[in-house]
Write a protein that holds these residues in place. Structure first.
Motif, PDB file in Angstrom:
ATOM      1  N   GLN A 126       0.835  -1.200   0.000  1.00  0.00           N
ATOM      2  CA  GLN A 126       0.000   0.000   0.000  1.00  0.00           C
ATOM      3  C   GLN A 126       0.866   1.244   0.000  1.00  0.00           C
ATOM      4  O   GLN A 126       1.893   1.296   0.678  1.00  0.00           O
ATOM      5  CB  GLN A 126      -0.907   0.030   1.238  1.00  0.00           C
ATOM      6  N   ASP A 127       0.429   2.226  -0.774  1.00  0.00           N
ATOM      7  CA  ASP A 127       1.092   3.529  -0.785  1.00  0.00           C
ATOM      8  C   ASP A 127      -0.008   4.585  -0.791  1.00  0.00           C
ATOM      9  O   ASP A 127      -0.486   5.005  -1.836  1.00  0.00           O
ATOM     10  CB  ASP A 127       1.984   3.667  -2.021  1.00  0.00           C
ATOM     11  N   GLY A 128      -0.432   4.953   0.412  1.00  0.00           N
ATOM     12  CA  GLY A 128      -1.544   5.895   0.528  1.00  0.00           C
ATOM     13  C   GLY A 128      -2.829   5.270   0.010  1.00  0.00           C
ATOM     14  O   GLY A 128      -3.259   4.212   0.482  1.00  0.00           O
ATOM     15  N   ASP A 129      -3.425   5.894  -0.984  1.00  0.00           N
ATOM     16  CA  ASP A 129      -4.676   5.405  -1.562  1.00  0.00           C
ATOM     17  C   ASP A 129      -4.440   4.475  -2.747  1.00  0.00           C
ATOM     18  O   ASP A 129      -5.385   4.168  -3.492  1.00  0.00           O
ATOM     19  CB  ASP A 129      -5.543   6.582  -2.027  1.00  0.00           C
ATOM     20  N   GLU A 130      -3.201   4.027  -2.919  1.00  0.00           N
ATOM     21  CA  GLU A 130      -2.878   3.163  -4.049  1.00  0.00           C
ATOM     22  C   GLU A 130      -2.386   1.796  -3.583  1.00  0.00           C
ATOM     23  O   GLU A 130      -1.767   1.663  -2.524  1.00  0.00           O
ATOM     24  CB  GLU A 130      -1.800   3.808  -4.932  1.00  0.00           C
ATOM     25  N   LEU A 131      -2.646   0.791  -4.412  1.00  0.00           N
ATOM     26  CA  LEU A 131      -2.056  -0.530  -4.270  1.00  0.00           C
ATOM     27  C   LEU A 131      -0.938  -0.641  -5.304  1.00  0.00           C
ATOM     28  O   LEU A 131      -1.087  -0.179  -6.447  1.00  0.00           O
ATOM     29  CB  LEU A 131      -3.096  -1.614  -4.527  1.00  0.00           C
ATOM     30  N   VAL A 132       0.168  -1.277  -4.922  1.00  0.00           N
ATOM     31  CA  VAL A 132       1.315  -1.391  -5.818  1.00  0.00           C
ATOM     32  C   VAL A 132       1.653  -2.870  -5.991  1.00  0.00           C
ATOM     33  O   VAL A 132       1.961  -3.573  -5.014  1.00  0.00           O
ATOM     34  CB  VAL A 132       2.543  -0.628  -5.264  1.00  0.00           C
ATOM     35  N   TYR A 133       1.598  -3.343  -7.242  1.00  0.00           N
ATOM     36  CA  TYR A 133       1.844  -4.757  -7.570  1.00  0.00           C
ATOM     37  C   TYR A 133       3.293  -4.957  -8.010  1.00  0.00           C
ATOM     38  O   TYR A 133       3.831  -4.168  -8.812  1.00  0.00           O
ATOM     39  CB  TYR A 133       0.926  -5.200  -8.707  1.00  0.00           C
ATOM     40  N   HIS A 134       3.894  -6.048  -7.499  1.00  0.00           N
ATOM     41  CA  HIS A 134       5.256  -6.429  -7.876  1.00  0.00           C
ATOM     42  C   HIS A 134       5.318  -7.948  -8.008  1.00  0.00           C
ATOM     43  O   HIS A 134       4.639  -8.672  -7.272  1.00  0.00           O
ATOM     44  CB  HIS A 134       6.275  -6.016  -6.805  1.00  0.00           C
ATOM     45  N   GLY A 135       6.172  -8.442  -8.922  1.00  0.00           N
ATOM     46  CA  GLY A 135       6.413  -9.875  -8.986  1.00  0.00           C
ATOM     47  C   GLY A 135       6.561 -10.396 -10.396  1.00  0.00           C
ATOM     48  O   GLY A 135       6.714  -9.633 -11.364  1.00  0.00           O
ATOM     49  N   HIS A 136       6.528 -11.716 -10.504  1.00  0.00           N
ATOM     50  CA  HIS A 136       6.747 -12.391 -11.785  1.00  0.00           C
ATOM     51  C   HIS A 136       5.751 -13.536 -11.903  1.00  0.00           C
ATOM     52  O   HIS A 136       5.499 -14.255 -10.928  1.00  0.00           O
ATOM     53  CB  HIS A 136       8.177 -12.934 -11.857  1.00  0.00           C
ATOM     54  N   LYS A 137       5.176 -13.698 -13.084  1.00  0.00           N
ATOM     55  CA  LYS A 137       4.269 -14.804 -13.363  1.00  0.00           C
ATOM     56  C   LYS A 137       4.808 -15.597 -14.554  1.00  0.00           C
ATOM     57  O   LYS A 137       5.247 -15.025 -15.554  1.00  0.00           O
ATOM     58  CB  LYS A 137       2.867 -14.285 -13.688  1.00  0.00           C
ATOM     59  N   SER A 138       4.748 -16.926 -14.438  1.00  0.00           N
ATOM     60  CA  SER A 138       5.275 -17.779 -15.506  1.00  0.00           C
ATOM     61  C   SER A 138       4.406 -17.773 -16.747  1.00  0.00           C
ATOM     62  O   SER A 138       4.888 -18.028 -17.854  1.00  0.00           O
ATOM     63  CB  SER A 138       5.408 -19.226 -14.998  1.00  0.00           C
ATOM     64  N   PHE A 139       3.099 -17.500 -16.571  1.00  0.00           N
ATOM     65  CA  PHE A 139       2.173 -17.519 -17.701  1.00  0.00           C
ATOM     66  C   PHE A 139       1.301 -16.270 -17.673  1.00  0.00           C
ATOM     67  O   PHE A 139       0.800 -15.879 -16.623  1.00  0.00           O
ATOM     68  CB  PHE A 139       1.267 -18.750 -17.657  1.00  0.00           C
TER      69      PHE A 139
END
Length: 391
Positions: A126-139
């Motif tokens: 979470q960053d204030g009123d925002e959600l922040v996505y991070h990572g890696h997906k194989s498909f």
């Protein structure tokens, strides 16, 4: 429904012209997705008030099947698109549903998704009123041909899964050209890296005041996409049999050493017996798949609050039965057609192997024995499958 199936067949006829060459080239299917858009198939489920088709899932399943007859990859892409276009209805709020459906329908947008549950989940901070996505997906099926991507991850410090729909073309989403499997080669199902992709909390699907509002309807996502699989498997099997029949009519030679010589392979007894067996099995599978489509479509279009766990479980079992039947039948067809078409049919220019390769590749998505067990447990013990990422 009839008009939409006719439209799908028109698209399929164009895809069939160079399906073998496109499978071999394995290029990103920009033109193929544009063809779907140009014929209105992308917005088939979209609201009519925004220019969509306003059709039912029963029609959508039949359209997927028609496209897959000509090209299994494009059938899969379209089916996944329909599922992700419905994602807001599956888990979103009323306001989110209205916004997403207007957005994709008016703009003729195509969906992809990075939601493979066998991978580690994306991390959400979470960053204030925002959600922040991070990572890696194989498909990430649909990757570079998509306009919108469905993301799913787990909020840091919790066990809460959060879905969000974001633009595909942004610096924080990097699609990798690493899909190189033996089948479904044009599905753009390679891996993706997600870095600092920001979503307002207000776009977190199904969340109100940062709390998720659960419904039984949320759990229809798995039966819905399992029947997407089942329908493009059926389309692939139908395409295989139709292609083999056409080859036999035009090219297969009768066997002259059996003591019951025929002038044409179309009169050869073992050829007639073989095709008769395959056609009967395919018709039976088709009837079961159609029954499943007729069962789930009303549930998907009813008021979301009305769905009961029992109704969800009953349709999930039916879909599990349909899936196992078409996988077994389709793989048999993909192999048996070579015995009926003859040795020369194995030439790569005919591409008859692509049907088996396509079905074999995707039918490994989740183990078929678990589908058999679900049906067996229901038949023997009356137990309905518990909702999970795969049931």
């Amino acid at each position: 429904m009839t008009d939409w199936i006719a439209r799908a067949r028109e698209v399929a006829a164009q895809l069939a012209v160079d399906a073998v060459e496109r499978d071999r080239a394995n290029n990103t299917p920009y033109a193929e997705v544009q063809l779907l858009k140009d014929h209105g198939l992308v917005t088939l489920l979209g609201p009519a008030e925004h220019g969509g088709g306003g059709q039912t899932w029963e029609t959508a399943y039949r359209v997927i099947r028609e496209i897959a007859k000509a090209d299994g990859s494009i059938g899969q892409l379209l089916g996944y698109h329909y599922l992700w276009a419905w994602a807001a209805r599956l888990v979103g709020t009323d306001a989110q549903i209205a916004a997403v459906e207007e957005l994709y329908t008016k703009n003729n947008f195509f969906f992809g998704g990075a939601v493979n549950p066998r991978d580690s989940d994306l991390k959400i901070t979470q960053d204030g009123d925002e959600l922040v996505y991070h990572g890696h997906k194989s498909f990430s099926t649909g990757s570079k041909v998509s306009d919108l991507t469905v993301l799913e991850g787990v909020l840091e410090g919790t066990d809460e899964h959060i879905f969000a729909i974001v633009p595909s073309k942004q610096p924080g989403i990097v699609f990798h050209d690493d899909w190189d499997n033996i089948g479904q080669r044009l599905t753009e199902s390679g891996s993706v890296t997600i870095s600092d992709v920001r979503v307002p909390w207000s776009d977190a699907a199904g969340y109100v005041d940062r709390k998720f509002q659960p419904l039984v309807y949320n759990t229809l996502n798995v039966p819905t996409i399992q029947l997407v699989f089942t329908n493009f498997y059926l389309g692939i099997a139908q395409g295989a049999l139709e292609s083999a029949l056409a080859y036999t009519r035009e090219r297969t030679r009768a066997w002259p050493y059996g003591g019951d010589d025929k002038a044409s392979a179309t009169e050869e007894w073992y050829v007639l017996e073989g095709y008769g067996d395959l056609q009967a099995k395919l018709w039976a599978a088709e009837a079961l798949v159609d029954r499943a489509g007729a069962a789930i479509s009303p549930l998907l279009h009813a008021r979301r609050e009305e769905l009961t766990p029992e109704a969800r479980g009953e349709v999930a079992v039916l879909i599990a039965a349909a899936k196992q039947r078409i996988v077994d039948t389709g793989l048999e067809i993909g192999t048996k057609i070579f015995e009926l078409t003859g040795a020369r049919a194995s030439a790569t220019k005919y591409g008859l192997d692509r049907f088996w390769r396509n079905l074999r590749t995707h039918s490994l998505h989740d183990p078929l024995p678990y589908k058999r067990r679900e049906v067996g447990d229901y038949a023997l013990n009356g137990r309905l499958p518990e909702p999970s990422w795969y049931t």
